[in-house]
Enzyme design. Structure first.
Site, PDB file in Angstrom:
ATOM      1  N   ASP A 108       0.858  -1.175   0.000  1.00 18.48           N
ATOM      2  CA  ASP A 108       0.000   0.000   0.000  1.00 18.48           C
ATOM      3  C   ASP A 108       0.899   1.231   0.000  1.00 18.48           C
ATOM      4  O   ASP A 108       2.004   1.200   0.555  1.00 18.48           O
ATOM      5  CB  ASP A 108      -0.908   0.021   1.237  1.00 18.48           C
ATOM      6  CG  ASP A 108      -2.005  -1.034   1.177  1.00 18.48           C
ATOM      7  OD1 ASP A 108      -2.413  -1.414   0.067  1.00 18.48           O
ATOM      8  OD2 ASP A 108      -2.446  -1.479   2.249  1.00 18.48           O
ATOM      9  N   ASP A 125      -6.731  -1.113  -4.986  1.00 19.94           N
ATOM     10  CA  ASP A 125      -7.883  -1.137  -4.084  1.00 19.94           C
ATOM     11  C   ASP A 125      -8.981  -0.198  -4.587  1.00 19.94           C
ATOM     12  O   ASP A 125     -10.170  -0.535  -4.559  1.00 19.94           O
ATOM     13  CB  ASP A 125      -7.479  -0.721  -2.672  1.00 19.94           C
ATOM     14  CG  ASP A 125      -6.470  -1.654  -2.031  1.00 19.94           C
ATOM     15  OD1 ASP A 125      -6.398  -2.835  -2.425  1.00 19.94           O
ATOM     16  OD2 ASP A 125      -5.747  -1.200  -1.125  1.00 19.94           O
TER      17      ASP A 125
END
Length: 156
Positions: A108, A125
């Protein structure tokens, strides 16, 4: 033509996401909006929203869901809107699956920090979420059109 458009969306999302993951891993983090929104490397060993789930479960589950999505896509005649939705969803899912297989975790690089809330995520995402929303809205619209058509047929 529909498969080509879907493949373009998949490659674009996965390519951009993987490039940003590489970029995040090779630099220091920084804030885009001071103390609220930023760009920084973060490893996520869980699944959505960092829920703790082992790769022993998440990898086979991801592969099964991607297989189901491909089967669903191939078994219907998607319109231009759902082609975009499937492309976003599959591009994001494949990019995150690649991370799990290559690293054992998902990278991330975007984060939001608020006094009561903190979230780390990536473009994959966002693409998954957008794809799900597009497909759901498109399915609801098609369902509404079918109901309207059925009602007209029953009245006549």
């Amino acid at each position: 033509m529909r498969i080509q458009r879907t493949i373009i969306a998949i490659v674009a999302i996965a390519g951009i996401d993987q490039f940003l993951k590489f970029f995040a891993a090779s630099m220091r983090g920084f804030f885009i909006l001071p103390h609220i929104f930023g760009f920084s490397f973060s490893s996520n060993e869980g699944i959505a929203a960092s829920l703790p789930v082992s790769s022993i479960i998440s990898v086979p589950l991801s592969i099964a869901l991607i297989g189901y999505l491909v089967w669903t896509y191939c078994s219907r005649r998607p319109n231009k809107i759902s082609i975009l939705g499937f492309g976003l969803l599959l591009g994001g899912a494949l990019s995150n699956l690649y991370d799990r297989l290559a690293n054992g975790f998902v990278i991330d690089y975007l984060f939001i920090k608020l006094p009561f809330f903190q979230l780390a995520f990536n473009i994959a995402d966002c693409a998954i979420l957008a794809g799900v929303l597009i497909i759901a809205i498109d399915n609801a619209a098609q369902s509404k059109n079918c109901e309207d058509e059925f009602s007209r047929l029953m009245i006549d």
